[in-house]
Scaffold this motif. Structure first.
Motif, mmCIF file in Angstrom:
data_model
loop_
_atom_site.group_PDB
_atom_site.id
_atom_site.type_symbol
_atom_site.label_atom_id
_atom_site.label_comp_id
_atom_site.label_asym_id
_atom_site.label_seq_id
_atom_site.Cartn_x
_atom_site.Cartn_y
_atom_site.Cartn_z
ATOM 1 N N VAL A 304 23.611 48.697 35.149
ATOM 2 C CA VAL A 304 23.171 49.863 34.372
ATOM 3 C C VAL A 304 24.041 51.052 34.796
ATOM 4 C CG1 VAL A 304 20.873 48.886 34.108
ATOM 5 C CG2 VAL A 304 21.307 50.452 35.996
ATOM 6 N N PRO A 305 23.833 52.251 34.246
ATOM 7 C CA PRO A 305 24.755 53.351 34.532
ATOM 8 C C PRO A 305 25.011 53.617 36.014
ATOM 9 C CG PRO A 305 23.422 53.908 32.653
ATOM 10 C CD PRO A 305 22.880 52.602 33.166
ATOM 11 N N VAL A 306 26.248 53.995 36.309
ATOM 12 C CA VAL A 306 26.716 54.146 37.686
ATOM 13 C C VAL A 306 25.900 55.125 38.506
ATOM 14 C CG1 VAL A 306 29.111 53.471 37.258
ATOM 15 C CG2 VAL A 306 28.439 55.862 36.923
ATOM 16 N N SER A 307 25.345 56.144 37.848
ATOM 17 C CA SER A 307 24.591 57.149 38.594
ATOM 18 C C SER A 307 23.097 57.050 38.371
ATOM 19 C CB SER A 307 25.089 58.558 38.235
ATOM 20 O OG SER A 307 25.173 58.738 36.833
ATOM 21 N N HIS A 308 22.625 55.871 37.940
ATOM 22 C CA HIS A 308 21.185 55.661 37.888
ATOM 23 C C HIS A 308 20.631 55.595 39.308
ATOM 24 C CE1 HIS A 308 18.855 54.621 34.069
ATOM 25 N NE2 HIS A 308 19.845 55.428 33.723
ATOM 26 N N ALA A 309 19.311 55.569 39.409
ATOM 27 C CA ALA A 309 18.626 55.815 40.671
ATOM 28 C C ALA A 309 19.058 54.907 41.815
ATOM 29 C CB ALA A 309 17.119 55.690 40.460
ATOM 30 N N THR A 310 19.167 53.614 41.563
ATOM 31 C CA THR A 310 19.431 52.692 42.670
ATOM 32 C C THR A 310 20.838 52.848 43.239
ATOM 33 O OG1 THR A 310 17.795 51.157 41.793
ATOM 34 C CG2 THR A 310 19.352 50.288 43.398
ATOM 35 N N PRO A 311 21.909 52.748 42.437
ATOM 36 C CA PRO A 311 23.235 52.958 43.041
ATOM 37 C C PRO A 311 23.407 54.372 43.584
ATOM 38 C CG PRO A 311 23.390 52.805 40.642
ATOM 39 C CD PRO A 311 22.012 52.380 41.017
ATOM 40 N N ALA A 312 22.815 55.350 42.921
ATOM 41 C CA ALA A 312 22.925 56.727 43.403
ATOM 42 C C ALA A 312 22.309 56.873 44.790
ATOM 43 C CB ALA A 312 22.265 57.690 42.428
ATOM 44 N N SER A 313 21.169 56.204 45.002
ATOM 45 C CA SER A 313 20.472 56.337 46.281
ATOM 46 C C SER A 313 21.211 55.667 47.431
ATOM 47 C CB SER A 313 19.061 55.753 46.164
ATOM 48 O OG SER A 313 18.282 56.482 45.233
#
Length: 561
Positions: A304-313
């Motif tokens: 999913v998008p690169v800056s969604h919650a999981t990769p962002a965190s």
């Protein structure tokens, strides 16, 4: 209306099969029919299904569309007898933090209501960070955190039953996917954890990066008497798991992805919507930050998008998970609202979706929002490229070009020339995620609770990689560094499928993520071993699907009818 399998499966077969095949309907095999898609279609049409239901009302198929407080499975590889702080038994059974008032106060910062349980077998999601830190301290060289966003025990079991065309377990680890059966040379373990956040209902100021009401509105915690002592237990109070308990029962918040991922990468509880910050909004150190400072390479990839919650965190800091462009800036080592003067160093590898999703007004992204792509500002994409003086070789979805080849070629260039890698793909009209794989392995989703099913063009399928491709590309770069590395892999489409009350997409997403897990375990077997590598496969939270007639997922009744 009760679902009649004969009507659902056979009548649709009659519509779709050639005339000659109508002579012997009884001879039709289950594998010749996309029976899971047909079950999903009929469930949506009737808003009822014998297969199961979402929520708390067995008579209503689409009774709940978001997360729950269910216990979540944890599959680990390289942990059994791995040493103090690494072995799962350090956090389960008699060592469960939920048996100790003192430990719960330390984890939550307060004593969560009715959560101390002398018989608790489960760990807490913050222990996922503890395991990773212990592994690094013990000299492990390669650490993988693989997060199936939204995949609870029930989601996994649906996929396992479909894959085996048989019901082989009713509790425990189970079998039917690679991550369930792989034993990592005898070092694999299984457990389950609480994912409840610090709180729900914290308000923030994105521009100031402050919390305006510390503590929020609903506190976290977990009571097994009402939610179940294990992931396969039927809750005595189903409403408890979705913060709608019966009178007299505690009301505990269920987590969102940012809070949960923050807990797994920092070891701290936080509020729903917070990324890499504590309950008070203060920035936290993630495992990726700590290891990078010690010379490790670090990366994050997602379907999913690169800056969604999981990769962002994994790396970013922000009081709001919706401030996508600033989260991307942190991930890429650019000045952001959280780090305006001294940017973070940035990830060595970042690959994910978000391509083609445009917006003139970033309603929740603060005053520095740049019109255009909502996840990765156009000017930021340009400035990070090596050709513009930046540090990243970029692979961006390109018309007519294979996404798999595009990404792998960029990875090989980055590895050969010593650069970082940024991959940016997705389908714009579906909010930037990769195409959804369905249960039978194709990319033709049927409708969920949303207004219509997603439809992909030939270009959408050809020009995007799959998560397993992303994983191979990331490893191509990281292994070239000749140094230790940490990698997060997110199968984010499980969550999107479950939000859509769509078990066909959910099964496909579990299998898509499972393929990425196998890429990782194959890499360990080829390039490392289970004394120096650690893999954690888990989810950030669950949803609320209840599987009542699992035999329908075997397809055997479809064939018999």
């Amino acid at each position: 209306m009760s679902l009649c399998l004969h009507r659902v499966i056979v009548s649709l077969v009659l519509v779709t099969l050639p005339v000659a095949a109508l002579i012997s309907v009884d001879s039709v095999r289950a594998e010749d029919v996309d029976f899971v898609a047909q079950l999903q279609q009929q469930a949506i049409a009737d808003d009822a299904s014998e297969l199961g239901y979402w929520g708390t009302d067995p008579a209503k198929f689409t009774g709940w569309k978001t997360h729950s407080n269910r216990l979540i499975p944890v599959y680990t590889f390289g942990t059994k007898a791995g040493g103090s702080g690494i072995d799962l038994m350090n956090y389960q059974g008699e060592h469960s933090p939920y048996r100790s008032e003192e430990q719960l106060r330390r984890i939550y910062g307060y004593l969560p209501e009715q959560s101390v349980n002398a018989k608790a077998e489960y760990l807490d999601q913050t222990n996922i960070a503890d395991i990773q830190r212990a592994a690094a301290a013990a000299g492990r060289k390669y650490i993988f955190l693989i997060v199936f966003d939204g995949m609870d025990w029930e989601s996994t079991r649906c996929a396992a039953i479909y894959n085996q065309k048989a019901i082989t377990y009713e509790s425990g680890r189970g079998q039917g996917t690679h991550f369930q059966t792989y034993d990592a040379a005898g070092t694999a373990q299984f457990g389950y954890m609480v994912t409840s956040p610090h709180n729900e209902g914290t308000d923030v100021d994105v521009d100031a990066q402050t919390v305006t009401n510390p503590g929020g509105k609903i506190r976290g915690g977990y009571n097994a008497e009402f939610g179940g002592s294990a992931p396969w237990d039927a809750p005595s109070d189903p409403g408890y798991l979705i913060a709608k308990p019966q009178d007299g029962h505690p009301r505990h918040a269920y987590t969102d992805s940012s809070s949960s991922a923050t807990s797994m990468t920092t070891g701290a509880k936080t509020f729903n919507n917070g990324v890499g910050v504590g309950a008070d909004g203060a920035q936290l150190s993630t495992i990726a930050h700590e290891l990078q400072a010690e010379g490790w390479a670090v990366g994050a990839i997602s379907s999913v998008p690169v800056s969604h919650a999981t990769p962002a965190s994994a790396y970013a800091h922000n009081v709001s998970r919706d401030d996508y462009q600033d989260l991307s800036r942190d991930l890429l080592g650019l000045p952001s609202v959280a780090h305006p003067d001294q940017p973070l160093p940035g990830l060595d590898v970042l690959i994910g979706g978000g391509y083609g999703t445009e917006g003139e007004n970033g309603k929740k992204q603060g005053s520095n929002y740049e019109p255009g792509n909502i996840y990765l500002a156009g000017s930021d994409l340009k400035r990070v490229q090596v050709s513009e003086g930046g540090r990243y070789i970029t692979a961006v979805r390109t018309e007519g070009v294979s996404g798999t080849d595009n990404l792998q070629n960029a990875a090989e260039t980055a590895a050969r020339e010593g650069h970082r890698l940024l991959g940016f793909f997705g389908v714009g009209h579906t909010n930037g995620h990769l195409p959804f794989q369905t249960a039978n392995g194709d990319f033709h989703p049927v409708r969920g609770v949303g207004k219509k099913a997603e439809v992909y063009s030939e270009g959408d399928l050809r020009e995007n990689p799959v998560l397993a491709d992303m994983t191979r590309a990331a490893l191509t770069v990281l292994e070239s560094r000749k140094q230790n590395f940490w990698l997060m892999v997110e199968a984010g489409d499980v969550d999107w499928a479950n939000h859509d009350d769509n078990f066909d997409n959910s099964i496909g997403a579990v299998n898509s993520g499972d393929a990425a897990v196998k890429v990782v375990t194959d890499w360990v077997e080829t390039h490392s071993n289970w004394n120096e590598s650690l893999v954690i496969v888990t989810a950030d939270h669950g949803h609320m699907f209840r599987l009542t007639h699992p035999e329908l997922l075997t397809g055997k009744q479809a064939a018999a009818e």
